[in-house]
Design a protein around this motif. Sequence first.
Motif, short mmCIF file in Angstrom:
data_model
loop_
_atom_site.label_atom_id
_atom_site.label_comp_id
_atom_site.label_asym_id
_atom_site.label_seq_id
_atom_site.Cartn_x
_atom_site.Cartn_y
_atom_site.Cartn_z
N LYS A 24 0.84 -1.20 0.00
CA LYS A 24 0.00 0.00 0.00
C LYS A 24 0.88 1.24 0.00
O LYS A 24 1.79 1.38 0.81
N ARG A 25 0.61 2.14 -0.94
CA ARG A 25 1.34 3.40 -1.03
C ARG A 25 0.35 4.56 -0.99
O ARG A 25 -0.75 4.46 -1.54
N THR A 26 0.76 5.65 -0.39
CA THR A 26 -0.03 6.87 -0.41
C THR A 26 0.83 7.97 -1.04
O THR A 26 1.95 8.22 -0.58
N VAL A 27 0.31 8.58 -2.09
CA VAL A 27 1.06 9.60 -2.81
C VAL A 27 0.18 10.84 -3.00
O VAL A 27 -1.04 10.75 -2.97
N MET A 28 0.82 11.97 -3.21
CA MET A 28 0.12 13.21 -3.54
C MET A 28 0.40 13.52 -5.01
O MET A 28 1.53 13.85 -5.38
N ILE A 29 -0.61 13.37 -5.84
CA ILE A 29 -0.43 13.53 -7.29
C ILE A 29 -0.69 14.98 -7.68
O ILE A 29 -1.74 15.55 -7.33
N PRO A 30 0.25 15.62 -8.38
CA PRO A 30 0.09 17.03 -8.73
C PRO A 30 -0.88 17.22 -9.89
O PRO A 30 -0.88 16.47 -10.87
N MET A 31 -1.72 18.23 -9.77
CA MET A 31 -2.61 18.66 -10.84
C MET A 31 -1.98 19.84 -11.58
O MET A 31 -1.04 20.47 -11.10
N ARG A 32 -2.53 20.19 -12.71
CA ARG A 32 -1.94 21.23 -13.55
C ARG A 32 -1.93 22.60 -12.91
O ARG A 32 -1.14 23.48 -13.32
N ASP A 33 -2.78 22.83 -11.90
CA ASP A 33 -2.79 24.13 -11.23
C ASP A 33 -1.98 24.14 -9.95
O ASP A 33 -2.04 25.10 -9.18
N GLY A 34 -1.22 23.07 -9.69
CA GLY A 34 -0.37 23.02 -8.50
C GLY A 34 -1.00 22.36 -7.30
O GLY A 34 -0.31 22.09 -6.31
N VAL A 35 -2.30 22.09 -7.34
CA VAL A 35 -2.97 21.38 -6.25
C VAL A 35 -2.57 19.90 -6.30
O VAL A 35 -2.43 19.32 -7.38
#
Length: 641
Positions: free
Chosen positions: A43-54
């Motif tokens: 199990k991995r938890t990641v923060m995926i970047p969106m095009r607006d920086g969120v």
Amino acid sequence: MKKSALALAVLASVFLSAHAQQTLPSETPDEFRAPVASFDYIKRTVMIPMRDGVHLNTVIVLPRNAHNAPMLLTRTPYSAEGMTSQSENAQMESILQGYDNQADVIVKGGYIRVVQDVRGKYGSQGDYVMNRPMAGTEFNPTAIDHSTDTWDTIEWLSKNVPESNGKVGIIGGSYDGFLPLVALVNPHPALKVAVPMNPMVDNWRGDDWFHNGAFRQVNLPYILEQVVTRRNEARWFTNTYDDYDTFMRAGSAGELARQRGVEQSGFWRKVLAHPAYDSFWQSQAVDKILARQTITVPTLLVHSLWDAEDIYGAIAVYQALKPNDKDNKVFLVMGPWNHGGQDGDGSKLGPVKFNSDTGLHFREEILRPFLDRYLKDDPPPEALAAKIAPVTAFETGTNKWRTLDRWPAAAGAPAALKLGANATLTLADAMPATQSYRNGYDEYISDPAKPVPYRARPIAAVGYDEAKGQTWPRWLVDDQREASGRTDVLTYTTGVLTAPVKISGEPVAHLLAATSGTDADWVVKLIDVYPDQVPSQPEMGGYQLMISADIFRGRYRESLETPKPIKANAPLPYRFALPAANHVFLPGHRIMVQIQSSWFPLYDRNPQTFVPNIFHAQPADYKKASQRIYHDSYIELPLVR
């Protein structure tokens, strides 16, 4: 003085030393590392970047030793961590149990499970907007919507999960079913399949917030809990056991929302400002949005015949997409389920039995072959051999799966269920040519002080805990005998059927009705009445099972966009479709139609005097009205001849 100061310093040092000796070392490690080597998943938890920086919080659960595996994505406002931590267990199938996780399909198919919090919810950054409108429109002038967020997510997944084959499917139900539909707008090339189940599509016409203009006020707790905090920490409170009392004592839905603090929600303020079917709702109707698209991604729409929450959406999208489906990429499954019932045991719903586990059949014989065919590099032979029909529909009554070329299956001229004198109902081959209002009528008094309950009281709050008496998910199969005995409910019944009557499509109510007020609601229910005795299941003797039912707010008779007062005491035509049915009324049964003017507290009460906005109706606005239903009225049946 110096000796005294020295003595004090010595005493202080002794005291601090003694105190230090009494302090125990912490037993909590600075960082705990769980021994997960024996688990069958990673199990991995990641923060995926969106095009607006969120950045969006995303949980990835991989079968241990996964290689070249496809990914199955769900985007949700309901907590990605919660959906992937259903139990503390070493087995992947156990942690994925629960709503919107087809755990058996995922694990047996060797899929990588990906669940993401939508922006503004739980672990994701950004601002939350309910059913965020499409980018670049009147109600979302930004360049960001769920379509772009899905594109950016799939872009990252396809390049950063080395154990995958780079192919992504998107699946989900309810709100999570709305999101796969939006993903079909400018889809990412790696998106290979979409499975929207019980999706929110048009929330004014027939899904969560309204049905034909009548507000579904039992969803106020959902609006509060979903919108006012990031992690759904706010809780709706009630002072009564019976929800009927809660809503009656408040008066209008607007007043109850004020009392509970719901007006602090930006979404609720939008609902208050848009009670009619104006551009706010029309621009967000996903079926209208997708009707302008060319569908390039194979899509399996899943519809439940007794869906208490989103009974409109899947069928509306199918009907919008199919005319432009030149490559046969759009499929439809209809099952005898409640909202999300396809995820679990589908052998019965309430007291109604189906003679087989229809949920398991869907997952094993339809869903998994469908996913395998489009997501795996080397689909197993059984997936390639599976013949997935354009439409797979469970036929209630006979309790059999049917494969169809199209929906609706009924072809040719419809039949008419005609209302008659003495509470009779007659099945005719031809539709009435005119409605003359000269054939008599039946009359009842609709009193807003005593609205018709939508189910037998006491009415538990909407919820999913059977142990607490929360049977909301199966209320659409409640026995309707309680209503049929009321003086403010008209009941019409055929004789005992000597041959089966099969319908496949949307029944349509054609009412010729008059009210002494200047506004009115009309509820029409199509019911299968069981024989007086059912030896194999005695409790079903005389059971009145709703097959299709809905409500229409009279102020929208001429225009859904512009409400108008109803001319008092004038016979006027009303026409509105009921939810799709695929049912056989068996020999020995009877067909019933019930008509009433309230369905409480499921829907807010109509004051029966026209006010500009019913959310702001005052106690003096609610008045009794005399309602007339003329015998020219009928139900148009999609009869399979």
